[in-house]
Design an enzyme around this catalytic site. Structure first.
Site, short mmCIF file in Angstrom:
data_model
loop_
_atom_site.label_atom_id
_atom_site.label_comp_id
_atom_site.label_asym_id
_atom_site.label_seq_id
_atom_site.Cartn_x
_atom_site.Cartn_y
_atom_site.Cartn_z
N ASP A 1 5.03 6.39 4.88
CA ASP A 1 4.47 6.57 6.21
C ASP A 1 4.23 8.08 6.36
O ASP A 1 4.85 8.90 5.67
CB ASP A 1 5.38 6.03 7.31
CG ASP A 1 4.60 5.83 8.61
OD1 ASP A 1 3.49 6.39 8.73
OD2 ASP A 1 5.09 5.12 9.51
C1 BGC Z 1 2.30 5.50 11.67
C2 BGC Z 1 1.55 4.65 10.68
C3 BGC Z 1 0.16 5.18 10.49
C4 BGC Z 1 0.25 6.63 10.04
C5 BGC Z 1 -1.10 7.30 9.83
C6 BGC Z 1 2.25 6.97 11.32
O1 BGC Z 1 2.75 7.75 12.35
O2 BGC Z 1 3.65 5.08 11.74
O3 BGC Z 1 1.51 3.32 11.11
O4 BGC Z 1 -0.55 4.40 9.59
O5 BGC Z 1 0.94 7.39 11.04
O6 BGC Z 1 -1.73 7.53 11.04
#
Ligand code: BGC
Length: 826
Positions: free
Chosen positions: A233
C-alpha cells in the site's frame, strides 16, 4: 512469461534491480530502457479511474485526475448479489483503463466490514466472506479479461482507519481463515489477480503486513499458489530489507533513496539474499510484460469501445445508471412505492436531492464525468414536484429557516420524498465514524416532517449503516448507498417504478452501536486492536445472540413478491469429498418483472466442542422473473460450505452430523429448509471449554478465552507512554516532546489548507486530520518526494526523544540545505 522475466533479471545490474522494485513517482514502475522494458501506470480504483493528469503526478499523489465515469461503490455493488453485474463492471472499468493506458487498477477492496464505523466500508463489499469473495472474483475476471490487472487490497485484516498505518490487528487463526482471508484466497485461486496490495497494519506476530513472511509468502504463495506481484500500500513500507525477504515485490510510491543503502548493505553482508532481490525484480518485470501483452491482445477489444473519451464516458454513464438501479436496497415499503408519474403534490426535501453523495472520500475518489441528481432527472423527465432544501448535504446543525420552509411545503403536499444521507467527511478513507447517526439536522427535520405529513419516503445516500430513529414514522426507505454519478437517474427509475429494486443488504443494519459485535474492541488501543469477537462478525453474531436488528443481512424488498417451493438436495448422505446440488423453484407471484436474490444458508449440527455461527451464507443466486414466471434455481455446495477451520489440524474440518440447508429471502426470512448428513470422523476439540464464545457473549470475552482462541498471549493494547520513539512512531506519539507538540500546532494550521487543495482529487478530506497525525514519522520522507531523507527523519526522531539536540538540529539544517539545492537544481 515467467521464464522471460527471469532471463531479463540476469541481465540487470543491482542498481537496475533496486530501481525496479520501487515505484517511479506516485503511479509508475521504472522503465529499463536498455532492455526495452517500458514503465506501466497504476491508478485507483475501485469504482472508477483516478488517473492523475499528465504533470499531476506530485509526490503525495494529489494531482488532479482525468474525468471518468464514477460507478457505484462496493457497498452498493456488494448489495447487488449479482456476479454478472460485477463482471460487467470489471469489464467496463478494464476498457476505461485500456483507453487511459493503465496497466493496473488498484482494486477491488475486499476487506470485511467488521464494524459499521470503518470509514472505508463504502469501498468494501460485505460483512460476509462468501459474498465478498464472489463479488471480488467476478470483478477481477471481468477486468482482467480486458488485458489490465487488478490489485486486490488491503491484505490483510485492515478493517479500520484509526491508526491504520501502525496498529496491530490481533485476530485468531480461525477468524482469519473463516472471515478475513477468504475473499483474498478465493480471488487468488479462481481469478489469478495480477497483483495483491499488502495492507498498512501489523498482523501475525506484530509484524507489518509489508514484511510479514507468513502472510506474503507462506499463506499467499505457498498455500494458495499466488503467481502475481505483491505491491505495498502507498507508504506501507517500514523495513524494506525484511520486506524483500518476506515477499513484498514492489514498493509504492517512489521511496527515492530511502532504503537503498540498507538494501545494499544487507546484500553485502548476506543478511539479504541475492535470490530474494532477483525474485522481486523478476515479478515486477513479469507484471510489466503481462501489461504489455494485455495491451497488445486487447487491440481487438479496444476496437469495440468508442475511441473518443467523451463518447466512452457517455456510454459508461448509461451503464452506471443501469448498475446503480441494481445496487439500491428498498428497506421498507408499505405499498406507497412506486409513485405514480402523474401524481400531484409531490415534494422533494433535502439537499441530497440536488447534491447527492455519489462516492466516498480518499484515494478512490473519481473526478466524475456527469453527476445526475434526482432533482435534475425529475425535472428533465417532466415530473411534477416542488423542492425545499430543509438541510444542506454537508450541514450538521439544524437551520430553522431552511427547516421551516420544508415543513410548510410538506404541509401543503400530498407526498414527501426526503433525500438524506451522510456528509462526505463521514464516509472517508483515513477516518472512522464515531457513531451511527445522521447529522442531527436531518433526524430532527424528518421527525418534524412526519408530524405534519403521513406520506413520507426517505431516500438515503451513505456508504455504511446509519441509525433511523424515525423508521417507524415513514412509509418507505430506499437505501441508495453511494451509487455513482448516475445516482439521481437510478433513484427516479426506482421511486417511480420504471424498474423494481432488487438488491439486498450485504451487511446488517444494527439498532444501536452498542449492539455491534466489536463494540468495546473497536478501534482498539494505541498499539493493537483486539478482534475478540473472533468469527462472530455481522449476522453471525446477531443470530447467535438473538439480537433484534434494524434490517438484517440479506434483506431487501421488491415491487414484486416471490414464492419458494420444492427445495431439494441431490443427496442426503455426503462425505467431505462430495458436492451436493441444492434446487428450489422461485415463482414471481406479483405483477412486476423483477429479480429475487435467493440465499442458501447452512446450519452446522450442535457441537459442544467448537463454537459456530447458527447459520452461514454458502451460496446465492439472482434470478430474473417476469410477472407470473417461475424458474428452478440450482446451486452447488462443496465441503467448504460445511467446514470450519480447525486450528489443531491446521486445516478445514467437516464435523459429522446433520446440517440444515435453508433457502431464504434474507438471513431472517428463511422460506424452506432441508438437510444433509455429513459422514466423517469426529476430530478432537480444537479448544478447551470456552463458555463465553459458546454462548456468543462477545462483549464479555475474558482474557483467558481470547488467549485460548489466539493460541498465544494477548499483546499489550497500548504502548507505554512516554517511550523511546522510532521512525515507525507517529506524530501523535511525538506529542510527548515539546518539538512534537510544536509540529502538531503547525499541522493544525496547515491541514485545512492542504485539505482544500486536495479536495478535487480526494473529495472532502476535512475528517482526515487524525490520519495525518497517525502517520509514522517515516512517511514524512516518503511523501516529501526525496526532499527529506533518512538522516533527516532519524534526526527528527532523536529530537522527539529529546536526545542529541545539537547534532540532530545540525543534521536537519544540513538536510534542509540539500533539499533547497535539489529544488533549485530542478
Ligand atoms: C490506499 C490504497 C490506494 C493507495 C494509492 C492508499 O492510501 O490505502 O487503497 O490504492 O493509497 O492511492
Amino acid at each position: 512469461m515467467r521464464q522471460q522475466a527471469q532471463e531479463l533479471v540476469t541481465k540487470l545490474t543491482t542498481e537496475e534491480k533496486l530501481l525496479l522494485i520501487k515505484g517511479m513517482g506516485s503511479w509508475h514502475t521504472h522503465p529499463i530502457e536498455r532492455l526495452d522494458l517500458p514503465s506501466i501506470m497504476m491508478a485507483d480504483g475501485p469504482h472508477g479511474l483516478r488517473k492523475q493528469d499528465q504533470g499531476g503526478d506530485n509526490p503525495m499523489g494529489l494531482g488532479k485526475s482525468v474525468q471518468t465515469v464514477c460507478f457505484p461503490t462496493a457497498s452498493g455493488t456488494g448489495a447487488s448479489f449479482d456476479r454478472d453485474l460485477l463482471h460487467r463492471l470489471g469489464e467496463t472499468l478494464g476498457q476505461a483503463c485500456r483507453a487511459h493506458e493503465l496497466g493496473v487498477l488498484l482494486g477491488p477492496g475486499v476487506n470485511i466490514k467488521r464494524s459499521p464505523l470503518c470509514g472505508r466500508n463504502f469501498e468494501y463489499f460485505s460483512e460476509d466472506p462468501y459474498l465478498s469473495s464472489e463479488m471480488a472474483v467476478s470483478y477481477t475476471q471481468g477486468l482482467q479479461a480486458q488485458g489490465v490487472g487488478v490489485s486486490i487490497k488491503h491484505f490483510a485484516a485492515n478493517n479500520q482507519e484509526k491508526r491504520r498505518m501502525t496498529t496491530q490487528s490481533v485476530v485468531d487463526e480461525r477468524a482469519m481463515r473463516e472471515i478475513y482471508l477468504p475473499s483474498f484466497e478465493q480471488t487468488v485461486k479462481r481469478a489469478d489477480p495480477w497483483t495483491v496490495m499488502c495492507a498498512y497494519n501489523r498482523l501475525f506476530d506484530g509484524i507489518y503486513c509489508s514484511e510479514n513472511k507468513r502472510l506474503l509468502t507462506e499463506i499467499l504463495r505457498d498455500e494458495w499458489g499466488f503467481k502475481g506481484l505483491v505491491v505495498s500500500d502507498w507508504g506501507a513500507v517500514s523495513d524494506r530489507v525484511a520486506g524483500i525477504e518476506a515477499g513484498l515485490d514492489l514498493e509504492m510510491p517512489d521511496s527515492r533513496n530511502l532504503h537503498t543503502d540498507l538494501i545494499t548493505d544487507a546484500l553485502n553482508d548476506n543478511t539479504l539474499s541475492q535470490a530474494a532481490l532477483d525474485e522481486a525484480a523478476a515479478r515486477v518485470i513479469e507484471l510489466v510484460l503481462r501489461a504489455v501483452e494485455g495491451a497488445a491482445q486487447a487491440v481487438e477489444l479496444d476496437a469495440q469501445r468508442p475511441e473518443c473519451p467523451e463518447e466512452l464516458n457517455k456510454r459508461d454513464h448509461a451503464l452506471a445508471r443501469e448498475i446503480a438501479r441494481d445496487t439500491m436496497v428498498l428497506l421498507q415499503n408499505d405499498g406507497v412505492l412506486p409513485l405514480n408519474r402523474e401524481q400531484e403534490g409531490v415534494a422533494f426535501i433535502g439537499g441530497f436531492a440536488k447534491q447527492p453523495r455519489v462516492q466516498g472520500g480518499g484515494s478512490s475518489h473519481v473526478n466524475a464525468y456527469h453527476v445526475a441528481s434526482a432533482f435534475e432527472t425529475a425535472t428533465a423527465e417532466g415530473l411534477n414536484f416542488e423542492y425545499a432544501e430543509g438541510f444542506g448535504a454537508a450541514d450538521y446543525n439544524y437551520d430553522v429557516v431552511k427547516a421551516q420552509a420544508a415543513i410548510e411545503l410538506a404541509q401543503r403536499s400530498e407526498m414527501v420524498v426526503v433525500f438524506a444521507g451522510l456528509p462526505e467527511s463521514m464516509d472517508s478513507e483515513g477516518a472512522d465514524r464515531k457513531h451511527l447517526d445522521l447529522p442531527p439536522c436531518q433526524n430532527q427535520l424528518i421527525a418534524e416532517l412526519a408530524a405534519v405529513q403521513k406520506n413520507i419516503v426517505v431516500v438515503l445516500c451513505n456508504g455504511a449503516p446509519v441509525r433511523m430513529p424515525w423508521a417507524g414514522e415513514v412509509r418507505a426507505i430506499l437505501e441508495s448507498y453511494l451509487a455513482g454519478e448516475a445516482v439521481g437517474e437510478a433513484q427516479i427509475d426506482l421511486l417511480y417504478g420504471t424498474y423494481s429494486p432488487n438488491a439486498k443488504l450485504a451487511e446488517t443494519f444494527p439498532l444501536r452501536l452498542q449492539d455491534t459485535p466489536c463494540f468495546g474492541n473497536f478501534p482498539g488501543g494505541t498499539a493493537t486492536v483486539e478482534y475478540r469477537e473472533s468469527i462472530f462478525v455481522g449476522y453471525r453474531y446477531y443470530d447467535k445472540a438473538e439480537k433484534d436488528v434494524l434490517f438484517p443481512f440479506g434483506h431487501g424488498l421488491s415491487y414484486s413478491t416471490f414464492e419458494y417451493t420444492n427445495l431439494r438436495v441431490s443427496r442426503k448422505n455426503i462425505t467431505p469429498d462430495d458436492t451436493v446440488s441444492v434446487s428450489v423453484t422461485i415463482t414471481n407471484t406479483g405483477s412486476f418483472g423483477a429479480a429475487e436474490v435467493v440465499q442458501f444458508y447452512v446450519s452446522a449440527p450442535e457441537d459442544a466442542s467448537v463454537f459456530r455461527a447458527p447459520q452461514e451464507l454458502k451460496q446465492f443466486a439472482k434470478v430474473w422473473l417476469k410477472a407470473g414466471e417461475k424458474k428452478r434455481v440450482t446451486v452447488t455446495l462443496d465441503s467448504r460450505a460445511f467446514a470450519y477451520y480447525h486450528v489443531g489440524l491446521k486445516g478445514w474440518h467437516c464435523a459429522p452430523g446433520e446440517y440444515a440447508i435453508h433457502a431464504a429471502a434474507s438471513s431472517r426470512d428463511i422460506r424452506l429448509s432441508s438437510s444433509v448428513n455429513m459422514q466423517n470422523e469426529a476430530a478432537d476439540a480444537p479448544y478447551p471449554a470456552l463458555p463465553c464464545y459458546a454462548q456468543g457473549l462477545v462483549h464479555a470475552i475474558p482474557d483467558c478465552e481470547f488467549e485460548a482462541v489466539l493460541g498465544h498471549e494477548i499483546p499489550l493494547a497500548n504502548f507505554p507512554s512516554p517511550r523511546t520513539l522510532t521512525w515507525d512512531s507517529t506524530l501523535e506519539d511525538a506529542q510527548q516532546s515539546p518539538f512534537g507538540r510544536l509540529l502538531m500546532k503547525i499541522i493544525d494550521i496547515a491541514f485545512p489548507i492542504v485539505a482544500g487543495i486536495a479536495k478535487d482529487t480526494i473529495g472532502d478530506a476535512s475528517g482526515m486530520k487524525d490520519a495525518v497525525t497517525e502517520m509514522p514519522v517515516r512517511s514524512i520522507a516518503m511523501w516529501s518526494g526525496g526532499l527529506i531523507d533518512r538522516r533527516m527523519v532519524e534526526a527528527l526522531v532523536s529530537i522527539f526523544n529529546e536526545e542529541e539536540y545539537l547534532r540532530s538540529a545540525c543534521e536537519l539544517i544540513a538536510g534542509g540545505v540539500r533539499a533547497v539545492k535539489t529544488l533549485v537544481c530542478k
